[in-house]
Design an enzyme around this catalytic site. Structure first.
Site, short mmCIF file in Angstrom:
data_model
loop_
_atom_site.label_atom_id
_atom_site.label_comp_id
_atom_site.label_asym_id
_atom_site.label_seq_id
_atom_site.Cartn_x
_atom_site.Cartn_y
_atom_site.Cartn_z
N GLY A 1 -8.77 88.79 26.43
CA GLY A 1 -8.59 88.22 25.10
C GLY A 1 -8.65 86.69 25.06
CG ASN B 1 -7.75 98.74 25.06
OD1 ASN B 1 -7.13 99.37 24.19
ND2 ASN B 1 -7.13 97.93 25.92
CG HIS C 1 -4.16 97.33 28.93
ND1 HIS C 1 -3.60 96.12 28.54
CD2 HIS C 1 -5.50 97.18 28.81
CE1 HIS C 1 -4.58 95.29 28.20
NE2 HIS C 1 -5.74 95.90 28.35
CE LYS D 1 -6.88 94.72 24.39
NZ LYS D 1 -6.68 93.41 24.99
CB SER E 1 -13.46 87.67 27.78
OG SER E 1 -12.17 87.29 27.36
CD GLU F 1 -8.82 95.56 31.22
OE1 GLU F 1 -9.72 95.48 30.39
OE2 GLU F 1 -7.65 95.84 30.92
CD GLU G 1 -3.13 93.79 25.82
OE1 GLU G 1 -3.27 94.80 25.11
OE2 GLU G 1 -4.04 92.94 25.95
P1 PGA Z 1 -10.80 91.82 25.85
O1 PGA Z 1 -9.75 92.96 26.28
O2 PGA Z 1 -12.19 92.42 26.01
O3 PGA Z 1 -10.48 91.53 24.40
O4 PGA Z 1 -10.60 90.67 26.74
C1 PGA Z 1 -10.00 93.78 27.37
C2 PGA Z 1 -8.84 94.71 27.59
O5 PGA Z 1 -7.68 94.28 27.44
O6 PGA Z 1 -9.03 95.89 27.94
#
Ligand code: PGA
Length: 250
Positions: A173, A10, A95, A12, A213, A167, A97
């Site tokens: 993140g 992803n 997601h 982003k 992560s 998630e 976000e």
């Molecule tokens: P990350 O993000 O691996 O940077 O924690 C995962 C995601 O938001 O899909």
């Protein structure tokens, strides 16, 4: 039948179109593993150049979002037909976000999931609890509600083809990956929820990823869990590390 793992990046809001081409070219040899499905979910403007750069490789290019209407006066949105015409097969839906910054709700997630299936796109449906919810002991209840609403009016045949990404928001993140036990516990609960809504065959077929992560060092143990069928990877999907994650089984 064993479920094929699906490992998706992803990106982003990262990578300009020219950077996207460069990254696909760098990662192409590193992510060659036909035993798993490999997807790069990229910003809309990168889809076409990334698709071109990925030609002839095992990389599928996916989208990070999509709108639930067919077309019309929805300035700034991307329609399912646009994605299909560009050759996209996978689209991330809901997601955390998008839920946090763009007002997406379980209801809009459900509309998008239904629309994706209408166009034969495979949705990667995201769910996950906050740290507060985990500490309050309501994680499973909360995830079950997200799943139940996301799958309203989705047929068993469609659901079997879906991908769910679990998630935990506190792990995204932050470098704070869930323990394998925590990740497996929730992924198992999600599969049980699908079995309740549909049946055992659908629950056995659906693929459930862990995200938050994921790194080259945590991937092998996470992906070895009975109910974890791969990962949704943010930060590490922009680096050569993604090659090691995709080849976690080598
Ligand atoms: P990350 O993000 O691996 O940077 O924690 C995962 C995601 O938001 O899909």
């Amino acid at each position: 039948m064993a479920r094929k793992k699906i490992i998706a990046g992803n990106w982003k809001m990262n990578m300009t179109p020219s950077q996207a081409v460069e990254l696909v070219n760098t990662l192409k040899p590193l992510v060659a593993n036909d035993e798993v499905d490999v997807v790069f979910c990229v910003p809309a403007i990168d889809i076409i150049p990334a698709m071109e750069a990925a030609k002839g490789s095992n990389i599928n290019i996916g989208a990070e979002n999509m709108y639930f209407e067919e077309k019309g006066a929805f300035t700034g949105e991307i329609s399912p037909e646009m994605l299909v015409d560009a050759g996209v097969k996978y689209v991330i839906i809901g997601h955390s976000e998008r839920r946090e910054y763009f007002a997406e709700t379980d209801e809009t997630v459900n509309k998008k999931v239904l629309k994706a299936f209408e166009h034969d796109l495979t949705p990667i449906i995201c769910c996950g609890e906050t740290l507060t919810q985990r500490e309050q002991g309501v994680t499973i209840d909360f995830i079950r509600q997200q799943i139940k609403i996301a799958f309203l009016n989705v047929t068993a045949e469609q659901a079997a083809k879906a991908v769910i990404a679990y998630e935990p928001i506190w792990a995204i993140g932050t470098g704070k990956v869930a323990t394998t036990e925590q990740a497996q516990e929730v992924c198992k609960a999600i599969r049980e929820c699908i079995a309740e809504i549909y049946d055992d065959a659908t629950a056995e077929a659906i693929r459930i990823q862990y995200g938050g992560s994921v790194s080259a060092s945590s991937a092998p143990e996470l992906f070895a869990q009975a109910d974890i069928d791969g990962g949704l990877v943010g930060g590490a999907s922009l680096k050569p590390d993604f090659g090691a994650i995709v080849n976690y089984n080598k």
